[in-house]
Scaffold this motif. Structure first.
Motif, PDB file in Angstrom:
ATOM      1  N   ARG A   1      -4.878  -1.902  10.996  1.00 16.89           N
ATOM      2  CA  ARG A   1      -5.491  -0.578  11.332  1.00 16.89           C
ATOM      3  C   ARG A   1      -5.870  -0.757  12.968  1.00 16.89           C
ATOM      4  NH1 ARG A   1      -8.209  -0.536   6.547  1.00 16.89           N
ATOM      5  NH2 ARG A   1     -10.074  -1.037   7.680  1.00 16.89           N
ATOM      6  N   THR A   2      -6.712  -1.780  13.095  1.00 14.06           N
ATOM      7  CA  THR A   2      -7.131  -2.329  14.388  1.00 14.06           C
ATOM      8  C   THR A   2      -5.841  -2.235  15.482  1.00 14.06           C
ATOM      9  OG1 THR A   2      -9.014  -3.266  13.573  1.00 14.06           O
ATOM     10  CG2 THR A   2      -8.504  -3.464  15.725  1.00 14.06           C
ATOM     11  N   LYS A   3      -5.039  -2.993  15.195  1.00  9.41           N
ATOM     12  CA  LYS A   3      -3.722  -3.274  15.998  1.00  9.41           C
ATOM     13  C   LYS A   3      -3.077  -1.865  16.246  1.00  9.41           C
ATOM     14  CE  LYS A   3      -2.838  -8.076  14.910  1.00  9.41           C
ATOM     15  NZ  LYS A   3      -1.786  -9.109  14.285  1.00  9.41           N
ATOM     16  N   LEU A   4      -3.040  -0.900  15.254  1.00 14.57           N
ATOM     17  CA  LEU A   4      -2.311   0.101  15.381  1.00 14.57           C
ATOM     18  C   LEU A   4      -2.997   1.266  15.920  1.00 14.57           C
ATOM     19  CD1 LEU A   4      -0.216  -0.292  12.064  1.00 14.57           C
ATOM     20  CD2 LEU A   4       0.779  -0.377  14.500  1.00 14.57           C
TER      21      LEU A   4
ATOM     22  N   THR B   1      -7.081   5.419   9.230  1.00 12.51           N
ATOM     23  CA  THR B   1      -7.013   5.019   8.071  1.00 12.51           C
ATOM     24  C   THR B   1      -5.879   4.176   7.567  1.00 12.51           C
ATOM     25  OG1 THR B   1      -5.645   6.776   7.251  1.00 12.51           O
ATOM     26  CG2 THR B   1      -8.022   7.286   7.225  1.00 12.51           C
ATOM     27  N   THR B   2      -5.949   3.418   6.601  1.00 15.66           N
ATOM     28  CA  THR B   2      -4.915   2.720   5.924  1.00 15.66           C
ATOM     29  C   THR B   2      -3.616   3.319   5.925  1.00 15.66           C
ATOM     30  OG1 THR B   2      -6.243   1.139   4.933  1.00 15.66           O
ATOM     31  CG2 THR B   2      -3.968   1.032   4.204  1.00 15.66           C
TER      32      THR B   2
ATOM     33  N   LEU C   1      -8.071  -6.439   2.385  1.00 16.84           N
ATOM     34  CA  LEU C   1      -8.815  -5.640   2.903  1.00 16.84           C
ATOM     35  C   LEU C   1      -8.661  -6.031   4.351  1.00 16.84           C
ATOM     36  CD1 LEU C   1     -11.721  -4.657   0.693  1.00 16.84           C
ATOM     37  CD2 LEU C   1      -9.577  -3.409   0.750  1.00 16.84           C
ATOM     38  N   ASP C   2      -8.911  -7.346   4.861  1.00 22.05           N
ATOM     39  CA  ASP C   2      -9.034  -8.048   5.964  1.00 22.05           C
ATOM     40  C   ASP C   2      -7.788  -7.728   6.593  1.00 22.05           C
ATOM     41  OD1 ASP C   2     -11.477  -9.018   5.635  1.00 22.05           O
ATOM     42  OD2 ASP C   2     -10.860 -11.163   5.307  1.00 22.05           O
TER      43      ASP C   2
ATOM     44  N   THR D   1       0.917  -1.117  -0.116  1.00 24.76           N
ATOM     45  CA  THR D   1       0.004  -0.192   0.143  1.00 24.76           C
ATOM     46  C   THR D   1       0.908   1.111  -0.130  1.00 24.76           C
ATOM     47  OG1 THR D   1      -1.895  -1.173   1.081  1.00 24.76           O
ATOM     48  CG2 THR D   1      -1.772   1.235   1.352  1.00 24.76           C
ATOM     49  N   ALA D   2       1.915   1.075   0.834  1.00 22.44           N
ATOM     50  CA  ALA D   2       2.780   2.116   0.900  1.00 22.44           C
ATOM     51  C   ALA D   2       3.401   2.594  -0.369  1.00 22.44           C
ATOM     52  CB  ALA D   2       3.951   2.204   2.127  1.00 22.44           C
TER      53      ALA D   2
END
Length: 101
Positions: A50-53, A57-58, A43-44, A22-23
């Motif tokens: 995202r949840t862990k961090l 947003t992504t 996406l998962d 993505t980066a």
């Protein structure tokens, strides 16, 4: 309120790979094609990261993964190329005939 990454919650290799690509500017569809997985799986992976961090947003997740040292500056494509080269080297070693002792 500023969200910050949770310390001690490491990302999986798959989550890091998705964030790294993505980066590098790849879309979720392109990442899925490149990795041979479904877009839903990509996406998962990014959602889990995202949840862990605790990222909004992504893009925010990419920044937080970098700040927490879980994502390096080398591009995802560079890492994939290096990994493929290593696999080829290992196959070459394993394919060599064994010498009699």
């Amino acid at each position: 309120m500023t969200l910050t990454a949770r310390p001690g919650v490491p990302l999986t290799a798959a989550e890091i790979e998705a964030l790294a690509l993505t980066a590098d500017g790849y879309t979720s569809h392109q990442i899925a094609h490149r990795l041979g997985i479904t877009r839903s799986a990509v996406l998962d992976r990014t959602a889990a990261a995202r949840t862990k961090l605790r990222a909004r947003t992504t893009t925010h997740a990419v920044v937080l993964a970098y700040r927490t040292g879980q994502l390096g500056l080398a591009s995802g494509a560079d890492r994939l190329t290096a990994a493929r080269a290593l696999v080829q080297q290992l196959h070459a070693i394993l394919d060599q005939p064994r010498r009699a002792a």
